[in-house]
Design a protein around this motif. Structure first.
Motif, short mmCIF file in Angstrom:
data_model
loop_
_atom_site.label_atom_id
_atom_site.label_comp_id
_atom_site.label_asym_id
_atom_site.label_seq_id
_atom_site.Cartn_x
_atom_site.Cartn_y
_atom_site.Cartn_z
N LYS A 42 -44.27 16.23 -100.16
CA LYS A 42 -43.25 15.27 -99.75
C LYS A 42 -42.78 14.55 -101.00
CE LYS A 42 -44.98 14.51 -95.06
NZ LYS A 42 -45.45 13.50 -94.07
N ILE A 43 -41.57 14.85 -101.42
CA ILE A 43 -41.03 14.30 -102.66
C ILE A 43 -39.72 13.59 -102.37
CG2 ILE A 43 -39.93 16.53 -103.18
CD1 ILE A 43 -40.29 15.91 -106.15
N GLN A 44 -39.58 12.38 -102.91
CA GLN A 44 -38.37 11.59 -102.70
C GLN A 44 -37.30 12.08 -103.65
OE1 GLN A 44 -37.71 9.07 -100.58
NE2 GLN A 44 -39.72 8.93 -99.60
N VAL B 36 -44.38 15.33 -117.34
CA VAL B 36 -43.11 14.74 -116.92
C VAL B 36 -43.11 14.60 -115.40
CG1 VAL B 36 -40.60 15.01 -116.94
CG2 VAL B 36 -41.96 15.80 -118.89
N PRO B 37 -42.67 13.46 -114.85
CA PRO B 37 -42.63 13.27 -113.39
C PRO B 37 -41.80 14.37 -112.72
CG PRO B 37 -42.26 11.19 -114.50
CD PRO B 37 -42.26 12.24 -115.56
N ARG C 125 -28.08 17.53 -108.29
CA ARG C 125 -28.37 18.67 -107.43
C ARG C 125 -29.86 19.02 -107.44
NH1 ARG C 125 -24.08 21.66 -106.09
NH2 ARG C 125 -25.44 22.23 -104.35
N VAL C 126 -30.70 18.00 -107.50
CA VAL C 126 -32.13 18.23 -107.65
C VAL C 126 -32.74 18.93 -106.44
CG1 VAL C 126 -32.48 16.39 -109.32
CG2 VAL C 126 -32.57 15.86 -106.89
N ILE D 4 -42.51 28.20 -107.70
CA ILE D 4 -43.53 27.24 -108.14
C ILE D 4 -43.46 25.97 -107.30
CG2 ILE D 4 -43.65 28.16 -110.49
CD1 ILE D 4 -41.78 25.91 -111.36
N ARG D 5 -43.02 26.11 -106.06
CA ARG D 5 -42.91 24.93 -105.17
C ARG D 5 -44.25 24.23 -105.03
NH1 ARG D 5 -42.66 20.92 -103.01
NH2 ARG D 5 -41.31 20.19 -101.31
#
Length: 349
Positions: free
Chosen positions: A289-291, A251-252, A270-271, A282-283
């Motif tokens: 870099k995530i949009q 899953v993306p 609230r992502v 688990i970062r």
């Protein structure tokens, strides 16, 4: 006004307390507020700096500012500019790091320790762990257990959480795909336990929700459930398991965070908070870099939450000012509104 703004009873109470403290501060600097809408931007900004000078933590300060903003917004005043962290250059709260997910051994040890106190507490802990419930939701879910059991046996993995939901917002949690048997066993055992107890897992000395919650908190204090392994760590454990399983399925990452935010009852917007708080362990599994969409998406204002002369004929505004603009009524004047079809004077929140 706090009641009109909605939210849980605790949120409404805290708003009233915060605004009362602000009112006393205004009186100390020589500006007695006889009505809520007599507050001005500079008073609020002075109050914020007064709290900062008192070494108030950023998280608590944010709660004060939110309370004042909601009360003034209900009164028809937009004071968001006076409370914006970026404009005031305030320190932002660090929302991650207080809790962490429990290891399987830590969870097993917790259950063993809980069995020595109260079997009802054991069932609450299991439900919080396998369904990601808040403490209040697990405490009040007794009458939903039969429905949950039936849905799982029918193959449905989405379970409605209606009792005890934060701010009265019903949500739908999800059974972990590889933990269906454990979840079904926890629900069945809890149902058998509370069926003859009026569907209450924990009962307080006064036979009401408040005393039951106090007893549950007392039990948690006696167990190894403090600091990073407090009761909220059970929700962290559920969140980490949910995210890991979803990422393993391909899953993306953004979709994983969106689904998890929805399952935990924070809504799909609230992502960013979910990534920084619940998934900080688990970062490394998420792109550096995530949009991400903004955490704070302004809601469309409805007639119920807005104040206008059309909705409230008793409220009159001078000139061509909009209801959201500053209103400075004469000293002693009370704006009136409707409550249950009757006219009542507004009192300070």
């Amino acid at each position: 006004m706090s009641r009109e703004a909605g939210g849980s009873k605790d949120s409404q109470k805290h708003r009233r307390l915060h605004w009362s403290e602000f009112s006393r501060f205004a009186a100390r600097i020589g500006h007695t507020l006889e009505a809520v809408d007599e507050a001005e931007d500079w008073m609020l900004e002075f109050f914020v700096w007064f709290l900062v000078a008192g070494a108030m933590k950023p998280g608590t300060l944010a709660n004060y500012r939110a309370s004042l903003s909601v009360i003034q917004g209900t009164a028809g005043q937009d004071m968001s500019r006076s409370t914006r962290s970026r404009d005031l250059q305030l320190e932002r709260r660090d929302r991650h790091g207080r809790h962490r997910a429990r290891t399987p051994q830590e969870f097993t040890d917790l259950l063993v320790a809980a069995q020595a106190f109260d079997n009802g507490v054991v069932h609450v802990i299991r439900l919080m762990r396998w369904l990601g419930l808040r403490m209040r939701e697990a405490l009040m879910c007794g009458k939903s257990l039969e429905t949950w059991r039936h849905l799982i046996l029918q193959g449905d993995r989405r379970l409605p959480v209606e009792r005890g939901a934060k701010n009265g917002r019903p949500r739908r949690t999800e059974v972990l795909g590889d933990r269906v048997d454990e979840t079904l066993h926890a629900i069945t055992a809890a149902l058998e336990f509370c069926r003859t107890r009026d569907f209450e897992l924990v009962t307080g000395c006064n036979d009401d929700l408040k005393s039951a919650k106090s007893r549950l908190k007392s039990r948690f204090e006696q167990l190894p459930m403090r600091r990073e392994l407090g009761s909220h760590s059970l929700r962290f454990t559920y969140a980490v398991d949910f995210a890991n399983a979803a990422l393993d399925r391909g899953v993306p990452p953004v979709e994983v965070l969106t689904q998890l935010s929805d399952r935990l009852g924070h809504g799909p917007s609230r992502v960013k908070m979910i990534l920084e708080v619940y998934c900080w362990q688990i970062r490394h599994r998420f792109p550096e870099k995530i949009q991400l969409p903004s955490d704070f998406v302004p809601r469309t204002q409805t007639k119920k939450s807005s104040v206008s002369s059309a909705d409230y004929p008793e409220v009159r505004f001078k000139g061509n000012r909009s209801p959201a603009s500053r209103r400075r009524p004469a000293r002693g004047r009370r704006s009136q509104t409707k409550h249950g079809g009757k006219k009542q004077n507004h009192r300070p929140a």
